[in-house]
Design an enzyme around this catalytic site. Structure first.
Site, short mmCIF file in Angstrom:
data_model
loop_
_atom_site.label_atom_id
_atom_site.label_comp_id
_atom_site.label_asym_id
_atom_site.label_seq_id
_atom_site.Cartn_x
_atom_site.Cartn_y
_atom_site.Cartn_z
NE ARG A 117 10.50 -3.38 39.16
CZ ARG A 117 10.71 -4.67 39.39
NH1 ARG A 117 11.91 -5.21 39.21
NH2 ARG A 117 9.72 -5.45 39.79
CG ASP A 118 10.20 -7.40 36.75
OD1 ASP A 118 11.36 -7.71 36.46
OD2 ASP A 118 9.48 -8.11 37.49
CG HIS B 68 9.15 -13.31 36.28
ND1 HIS B 68 9.71 -12.39 35.42
CD2 HIS B 68 9.10 -12.70 37.49
CE1 HIS B 68 10.00 -11.29 36.10
NE2 HIS B 68 9.64 -11.44 37.36
CG ASN C 13 7.13 -9.52 35.05
OD1 ASN C 13 8.14 -9.02 34.60
ND2 ASN C 13 6.89 -9.63 36.33
CB CYS D 254 15.49 -10.68 37.78
SG CYS D 254 16.55 -10.00 39.08
P1 HMG Z 1 26.36 -2.47 47.57
O1 HMG Z 1 27.45 -2.51 46.54
O2 HMG Z 1 26.43 -3.45 48.71
O3 HMG Z 1 26.17 -0.99 48.09
O4 HMG Z 1 24.98 -2.68 46.79
P2 HMG Z 1 26.69 -0.27 49.39
O5 HMG Z 1 25.57 -0.13 50.34
O6 HMG Z 1 27.97 -0.94 49.86
O7 HMG Z 1 27.10 1.16 48.81
C1 HMG Z 1 28.15 1.28 47.84
C2 HMG Z 1 28.03 2.60 47.11
O8 HMG Z 1 26.81 2.62 46.36
C3 HMG Z 1 27.98 3.83 48.01
O9 HMG Z 1 28.66 4.87 47.32
C4 HMG Z 1 26.51 4.18 48.08
O10 HMG Z 1 26.25 5.55 48.30
C5 HMG Z 1 26.05 3.79 46.68
P3 HMG Z 1 30.13 5.36 47.79
O11 HMG Z 1 29.91 5.77 49.21
O12 HMG Z 1 30.96 4.13 47.66
O13 HMG Z 1 30.42 6.40 46.81
N1 HMG Z 1 24.63 3.45 46.71
C6 HMG Z 1 23.69 4.00 45.95
N2 HMG Z 1 23.71 4.95 44.99
C7 HMG Z 1 22.54 5.30 44.46
N3 HMG Z 1 21.34 4.77 44.82
C8 HMG Z 1 21.27 3.80 45.74
C9 HMG Z 1 22.48 3.40 46.34
N4 HMG Z 1 22.75 2.48 47.29
C10 HMG Z 1 24.08 2.52 47.52
N5 HMG Z 1 20.10 3.28 46.09
C11 HMG Z 1 22.61 -2.31 46.64
C12 HMG Z 1 23.76 -2.79 47.51
C13 HMG Z 1 21.32 -2.69 47.34
C14 HMG Z 1 22.72 -0.81 46.49
C15 HMG Z 1 22.73 -3.00 45.24
O14 HMG Z 1 22.83 -4.38 45.45
C16 HMG Z 1 21.58 -2.72 44.33
O15 HMG Z 1 21.38 -1.58 43.90
N6 HMG Z 1 20.77 -3.78 43.98
C17 HMG Z 1 19.61 -3.62 43.16
C18 HMG Z 1 19.39 -4.86 42.31
C19 HMG Z 1 18.11 -4.72 41.51
O16 HMG Z 1 17.60 -3.64 41.30
N7 HMG Z 1 17.57 -5.89 41.03
C20 HMG Z 1 16.37 -5.93 40.28
C21 HMG Z 1 15.14 -5.62 41.08
S1 HMG Z 1 14.56 -6.99 42.03
C22 HMG Z 1 13.57 -7.89 40.93
O17 HMG Z 1 13.58 -7.66 39.76
C23 HMG Z 1 12.65 -8.95 41.49
C24 HMG Z 1 11.17 -8.50 41.51
O18 HMG Z 1 10.71 -8.20 40.20
C25 HMG Z 1 10.29 -9.62 42.11
C26 HMG Z 1 10.54 -10.99 41.49
O19 HMG Z 1 10.39 -11.17 40.27
O20 HMG Z 1 10.86 -11.90 42.26
C27 HMG Z 1 10.98 -7.25 42.37
MG MG Z 2 10.02 -9.67 38.75
#
Ligand code: HMG
Ligand code: MG
Length: 307
Positions: free
Chosen positions: A20-21, A215, A255, A246
């Protein structure tokens, strides 16, 4: 050679995040079947908790847009927990429909990263998670709460500890079973880690619910992990071969490499259940697919030791 040191746990649970990450941050999209084979090989190396993918918006993380295809290919691996990331109810619906039993929401300790990663303020993101956690618990799923930028943030600099403690408590109050403290950009150092863990304890958060997620940008991930183990932490996130980063924090690199972690644990006589040779072979195999060598020092040392 095994030489134990005092004040360390007998066993550590590795939460493997490479699929995933690691893969969320690759420029090239890895074919679904290769991802499935990666997860199977990780399981075969003895990892029992393997974060498989994310049910996020596919446009935000195109590399994991195949979650619906991937999850069914791996969900029946015996004895393996397969957490998946879920940001909102839409993601939860997708995950539960496929039979996911462990989900993870992912909050931020800073406003800038909350906006960049979730398109929300910190509080609005927590409000988005609340029904996710409630519904996941009602469905008997285990819920992890990630917290990013616990130490430093690329836009805001050093992150005040009270800010981190506040979001941790909110995640626990809404029902998260465990937390993972993320050093998203790898700037933490061991004293800072122990200070944050102590501050959380003082505010009533027990170490038993805390995991660490380092990380390795500044080469501190293993030192920080040892500091966390000395504090009593027994859940450590790591990524096979040191894959990772990320896409919404450019200064995030890979990581902590699982192999580097296992090498240290093995030397200290701490059980992890992982077969280091099999794991190294898996990371070499994945590095071949990605077309570049693993950044893990242990993978490099073990895979070149006959040359
Ligand atoms: P948004 O643009 O604000 O979404 O994104 P929304 O809520 O306004 O929805 C817009 C459209 O997206 C809608 O469709 C929803 O249905 C669709 P429409 O009605 O316009 O046709 N939608 C989705 N479709 C599929 N699956 C979903 C989904 N949600 C909405 N789940 C959102 C907000 C949270 C969705 C977006 O910002 C997002 O997906 N972000 C994910 C970012 C991410 O994955 N980052 C990496 C992971 S975090 C990380 O790596 C850190 C970690 O490792 C820890 C560390 O290292 O610190 C965990
Ligand atoms: Mg991470």
């Amino acid at each position: 050679m095994v030489v134990p040191a005092p004040g360390l746990p007998a066993r550590v649970r590795i939460h493997e995040v490479g699929a995933r990450d690691g893969l969320q941050n690759e420029k090239a999209t890895v074919p679904t079947e290769v991802k499935a084979e990666f997860v199977r090989r990780l399981a075969d190396a003895g990892l029992t908790r393997i974060e498989a993918t994310s049910f996020v918006h596919p446009k935000w993380v195109p590399q994991l847009a195949d979650a619906e295809e991937l999850f069914p290919l791996v969900r029946d691996l015996p004895g393996v927990e397969l957490p998946v990331l879920v940001p909102n109810e839409r993601g939860l619906d997708r995950a539960l429909a496929l039979g996911a039993r462990r989900i993870a929401v992912f909050a931020s300790a800073t406003e800038t990263f909350a906006k960049a990663n979730l398109n929300r303020t910190v509080d609005d993101a927590l409000a988005m998670f609340e029904p996710v956690v409630t519904r996941a618990k009602a469905a008997d799923a285990h819920v992890r709460g990630y917290l990013s930028m616990c130490f430093g943030d690329p836009w805001e600099g050093a992150v005040p500890i009270h800010q981190v403690v506040h979001v941790c408590k909110s995640l626990l109050d809404m029902g998260c079973d465990e937390l993972s403290l993320g050093d998203t950009i790898g700037v933490a150092t061991p004293g800072h880690v122990q200070e944050l863990l102590s501050a959380l304890n003082e505010q009533g958060v027990p170490t038993t619910v805390l995991g660490v997620h380092f990380h390795d940008t500044y080469g501190q991930a293993l030192a920080n992990t040892l500091a966390a183990l000395q504090h009593g932490v027994t859940t450590v996130d790591a990524s096979a071969g040191g894959l990772g980063g990320c896409p919404y924090a450019k200064s995030a690199t890979g990581n902590l490499a699982t192999e580097d972690l296992v090498w240290m644990l093995r030397g200290l006589g701490i059980e992890s259940g992982v077969d280091l040779d099999r794991l190294t072979a898996t990371s070499v195999w994945m590095a071949d697919h990605l077309g570049r060598p693993s950044p893990s020092r242990t993978v490099r040392a073990l895979s070149h030791k006959d040359q």
